[in-house]
Design a protein around this motif. Sequence first.
Motif, PDB file in Angstrom:
ATOM      1  N   LEU A  65     -15.641  -3.756   3.055  1.00 48.09           N
ATOM      2  CA  LEU A  65     -14.783  -2.597   2.839  1.00 48.09           C
ATOM      3  C   LEU A  65     -14.751  -2.162   1.374  1.00 48.09           C
ATOM      4  O   LEU A  65     -14.659  -0.958   1.089  1.00 48.09           O
ATOM      5  CB  LEU A  65     -13.367  -2.879   3.359  1.00 48.09           C
ATOM      6  CG  LEU A  65     -13.242  -3.045   4.879  1.00 48.09           C
ATOM      7  CD1 LEU A  65     -11.817  -3.399   5.267  1.00 48.09           C
ATOM      8  CD2 LEU A  65     -13.718  -1.806   5.612  1.00 48.09           C
ATOM      9  N   LEU A  66     -14.846  -3.100   0.447  1.00 45.30           N
ATOM     10  CA  LEU A  66     -14.939  -2.726  -0.977  1.00 45.30           C
ATOM     11  C   LEU A  66     -16.230  -1.953  -1.240  1.00 45.30           C
ATOM     12  O   LEU A  66     -16.231  -0.984  -2.008  1.00 45.30           O
ATOM     13  CB  LEU A  66     -14.866  -3.959  -1.878  1.00 45.30           C
ATOM     14  CG  LEU A  66     -13.466  -4.474  -2.179  1.00 45.30           C
ATOM     15  CD1 LEU A  66     -13.525  -5.826  -2.897  1.00 45.30           C
ATOM     16  CD2 LEU A  66     -12.684  -3.478  -3.007  1.00 45.30           C
ATOM     17  N   GLY A  86      -3.632  -4.030  -4.660  1.00 45.85           N
ATOM     18  CA  GLY A  86      -4.238  -5.014  -3.768  1.00 45.85           C
ATOM     19  C   GLY A  86      -4.054  -6.433  -4.266  1.00 45.85           C
ATOM     20  O   GLY A  86      -3.854  -7.366  -3.474  1.00 45.85           O
ATOM     21  N   MET A  87      -4.091  -6.629  -5.581  1.00 49.67           N
ATOM     22  CA  MET A  87      -3.871  -7.971  -6.127  1.00 49.67           C
ATOM     23  C   MET A  87      -2.446  -8.436  -5.883  1.00 49.67           C
ATOM     24  O   MET A  87      -2.209  -9.652  -5.767  1.00 49.67           O
ATOM     25  CB  MET A  87      -4.220  -7.991  -7.614  1.00 49.67           C
ATOM     26  CG  MET A  87      -5.704  -7.953  -7.857  1.00 49.67           C
ATOM     27  SD  MET A  87      -6.028  -8.051  -9.627  1.00 49.67           S
ATOM     28  CE  MET A  87      -7.628  -7.284  -9.686  1.00 49.67           C
ATOM     29  N   VAL A  92      -7.216  -0.222  -1.614  1.00 52.83           N
ATOM     30  CA  VAL A  92      -6.113  -1.107  -1.229  1.00 52.83           C
ATOM     31  C   VAL A  92      -6.308  -1.608   0.215  1.00 52.83           C
ATOM     32  O   VAL A  92      -5.976  -2.747   0.534  1.00 52.83           O
ATOM     33  CB  VAL A  92      -4.726  -0.452  -1.455  1.00 52.83           C
ATOM     34  CG1 VAL A  92      -4.360   0.539  -0.377  1.00 52.83           C
ATOM     35  CG2 VAL A  92      -3.640  -1.510  -1.606  1.00 52.83           C
ATOM     36  N   ILE A  93      -6.895  -0.774   1.064  1.00 55.99           N
ATOM     37  CA  ILE A  93      -7.208  -1.226   2.428  1.00 55.99           C
ATOM     38  C   ILE A  93      -8.271  -2.327   2.369  1.00 55.99           C
ATOM     39  O   ILE A  93      -8.185  -3.331   3.086  1.00 55.99           O
ATOM     40  CB  ILE A  93      -7.654  -0.042   3.318  1.00 55.99           C
ATOM     41  CG1 ILE A  93      -6.445   0.856   3.628  1.00 55.99           C
ATOM     42  CG2 ILE A  93      -8.326  -0.530   4.601  1.00 55.99           C
ATOM     43  CD1 ILE A  93      -6.801   2.195   4.259  1.00 55.99           C
ATOM     44  N   PRO A 146       0.818  -1.233   0.000  1.00 63.15           N
ATOM     45  CA  PRO A 146       0.000   0.000   0.000  1.00 63.15           C
ATOM     46  C   PRO A 146       0.847   1.277   0.000  1.00 63.15           C
ATOM     47  O   PRO A 146       0.527   2.236  -0.707  1.00 63.15           O
ATOM     48  CB  PRO A 146      -0.831  -0.113   1.280  1.00 63.15           C
ATOM     49  CG  PRO A 146      -0.924  -1.588   1.531  1.00 63.15           C
ATOM     50  CD  PRO A 146       0.413  -2.130   1.096  1.00 63.15           C
ATOM     51  N   ALA A 147       1.935   1.274   0.766  1.00 62.00           N
ATOM     52  CA  ALA A 147       2.778   2.484   0.823  1.00 62.00           C
ATOM     53  C   ALA A 147       3.450   2.751  -0.517  1.00 62.00           C
ATOM     54  O   ALA A 147       3.510   3.899  -0.981  1.00 62.00           O
ATOM     55  CB  ALA A 147       3.828   2.342   1.924  1.00 62.00           C
TER      56      ALA A 147
END
Length: 165
Positions: free
Chosen positions: A126-127, A159-160, A110-111, A62-63
């Motif tokens: 969350l999505l 995310g994948m 991404v979270i 994510p970063a």
Amino acid sequence: MKNYQHFYDCITAPFRQSKVAIKTIQLSNQIIVMIMYVGYIFMLIAAGMSSLYELGKFILIPAGGFIFLSILRQLLNAPRPYERYDISPLISRKKTGDSFPSRHMYSATVIAMCGLLLNSYLGIFLLFLAIALGVLRVIGGVHFPRDVIAGFIWGMVCGMLLFII
């Protein structure tokens, strides 16, 4: 381009008639952002309890995507809808430029993907919130649809990587 101004007027007309509706949009935006960031902290804790490798993935991917997106936004410096058109955004924002792609949308997506890796129900929830956030950011007048779509796609790509690596 007058088409966007007309589009924005159409999608916000039902909300502009009620101060409660406008406050609901503003509050929903803030609540979803808070849920995402607080949830991410708990996901980092859960990943860290699983293994340092998982924790590293949950931080570095994510970063890395966030840093890349931030550099791209600076280079493009795309104007926000309220800068380009004579619209009054429902979500108050003073920032100029850096509209494309949406970092809020990237981060939320991404979270959500981190959540999906931990628990499918959490990830799907969350999505759903991430998509709701994207809609709110467009209705709120702080992003164009292309901004949130690009942020969502980049969040999904990063995310994948969580599942691949």
